[in-house]
Design an enzyme around this catalytic site. Sequence first.
Site, PDB file in Angstrom:
ATOM      1  N   CYS A 164     -19.518  10.839  48.506  1.00  0.00           N
ATOM      2  CA  CYS A 164     -19.865  10.032  48.686  1.00  0.00           C
ATOM      3  C   CYS A 164     -19.874   9.682  50.216  1.00  0.00           C
ATOM      4  CB  CYS A 164     -19.787   8.884  47.694  1.00  0.00           C
ATOM      5  SG  CYS A 164     -20.768   9.696  46.234  1.00  0.00           S
ATOM      6  N   PHE A 215     -25.893   8.301  39.656  1.00  0.00           N
ATOM      7  CA  PHE A 215     -26.380   8.993  40.465  1.00  0.00           C
ATOM      8  C   PHE A 215     -28.480   9.305  40.307  1.00  0.00           C
ATOM      9  CE2 PHE A 215     -22.518  10.933  40.191  1.00  0.00           C
ATOM     10  CZ  PHE A 215     -21.537   9.753  41.816  1.00  0.00           C
ATOM     11  N   ASN A 335     -27.415   6.050  43.194  1.00  0.00           N
ATOM     12  CA  ASN A 335     -26.163   6.365  44.504  1.00  0.00           C
ATOM     13  C   ASN A 335     -26.670   7.731  44.896  1.00  0.00           C
ATOM     14  OD1 ASN A 335     -23.662   7.358  45.821  1.00  0.00           O
ATOM     15  ND2 ASN A 335     -22.962   6.228  44.385  1.00  0.00           N
TER      16      ASN A 335
END
Length: 388
Positions: A164, A215, A335
Site C-alpha cells: 500500500c 480492499f 482501499n
Amino acid sequence: MVSVEEIRKAQRAEGPATVMAIGTATPPNCVDQSTYPDYYFRITNSEHMTELKEKFKRMCDKSMIKKRYMYLNEEILKENPSVCAYMAPSLDARQDMVVVEVPKLGKEAATKAIKEWGQPKSKITHLIFCTTSGVDMPGADYQLTKLLGLRPSVKRYMMYQQGCFAGGTVLRLAKDLAENNKGARVLVVCSEITAVTFRGPTDTHLDSLVGQALFGDGAAAVIVGSDPLPVEKPLFQLVWTAQTILPDSEGAIDGHLREVGLTFHLLKDVPGLISKNIEKALVEAFQPLGISDYNSIFWIAHPGGPAILDQVEAKLGLKPEKMEATRHVLSEYGNMSSACVLFILDQMRKKSIENGLGTTGEGLDWGVLFGFGPGLTVETVVLRSVTL
C-alpha cells in the site's frame, strides 16, 4: 573534447519534476458495501458461520466505504471454487486472472492519462509499473508496453509486491528519472486487482477478514516530466521525497505469496504506529520550508482504513476537511493499495477546479502525500500545487 561534467549537465533537467496528467480506471463490477456481507458469506459457502458474519457486517459498517469495484464477480467465483475457500491451493487460478487483467486495467488508466497529457505516446521515455497483484515474466510492464504500443526502447521498471505504500514510491522514482534525464516523460501506472487476496472467512485470522472488508480494485496512471513545454499543463510539482521504516513496527503489516494466494496479516496497532510517527516525518519534510501548521497544507494520505485517518487527524489536530479528498476515495472505491493516492490526487485537482479554489491543491500552495504499507514503510512526498 567534452568533459564528463559538461555531459552530466546536459543530461539533467533544469526544473523540478511535475505531474502533467492523471487517469484512473476500475473494473465494471461495482459492489455495494451494505449488501456485501450477505453476498460474501453466500459465495464462499460460509452462511453457517453466523457470528462471524455479524462481526464482518460490523467491520463493513465501520469501514466508511460505500462501494468498491472488483474484477471477481459471482460468475468467475463460481467457476473457481478454490478461490472462495479460506486456505485452498489456488495460486494458478489467481495468477491466470491477474497476469492478464492487471495490465488491461492499467492500460485503461494510462490511455486516459496520455489523452489528458495531449502528446504522442512515442514521447514516453520511461515506464514504471507497480502492482501487488501477481508476478510474471516478462512482467506487466512489458505487457502494457505491448498493449499501448509504446516504443520498444522505452525504459521499463517493474515493481511487484510492494503493497500500500507504493503509490508514494512510484512518484519518488518518477521524480528522480524526470529530473536526471533531460526531456524524459515517465508514464507511471499502479494497477491492483484483489483476485490474489480474496478468500473465504475464518474465525482464526480476523486480520484476513479486515482485508476482505476494505480492499477494492483500481488502476491509476500519471505522466511525470520536468521543464514542461507550453502545450503541457502541469498539475503538481514533486518537490521532495523520502522513505522510512517506522521504529518497532516489524510484522505490523505483512503479505505472503503462498499456494493459497497472497495472504494478508496485520497487527491491531497499525493506526497507532502511524499516528505516533507521523509528526517526525512532517517535521523532516516541512521544517526546511518554514511550515509547522499542518492545516495550512493540503493532504493526500493513503486510506489504509478509517482508524488510520482518524488517529492521524487527532494526533495533528487536523480540521475534518483536510482529509476530505482522501475519505471520498475510500468511500467510493475502498482501499486500492498503491493506486489510492493517485486517485486522491485526481480527486483533489478536480474538486479544486470545480470549486474555483485558485490552485490544484484546494487553494493552498504546499501539500503532502503519504503512502503507508508493509514494513511498516512510510513514503512521504512534498507537493507544490499549480495556480489555476
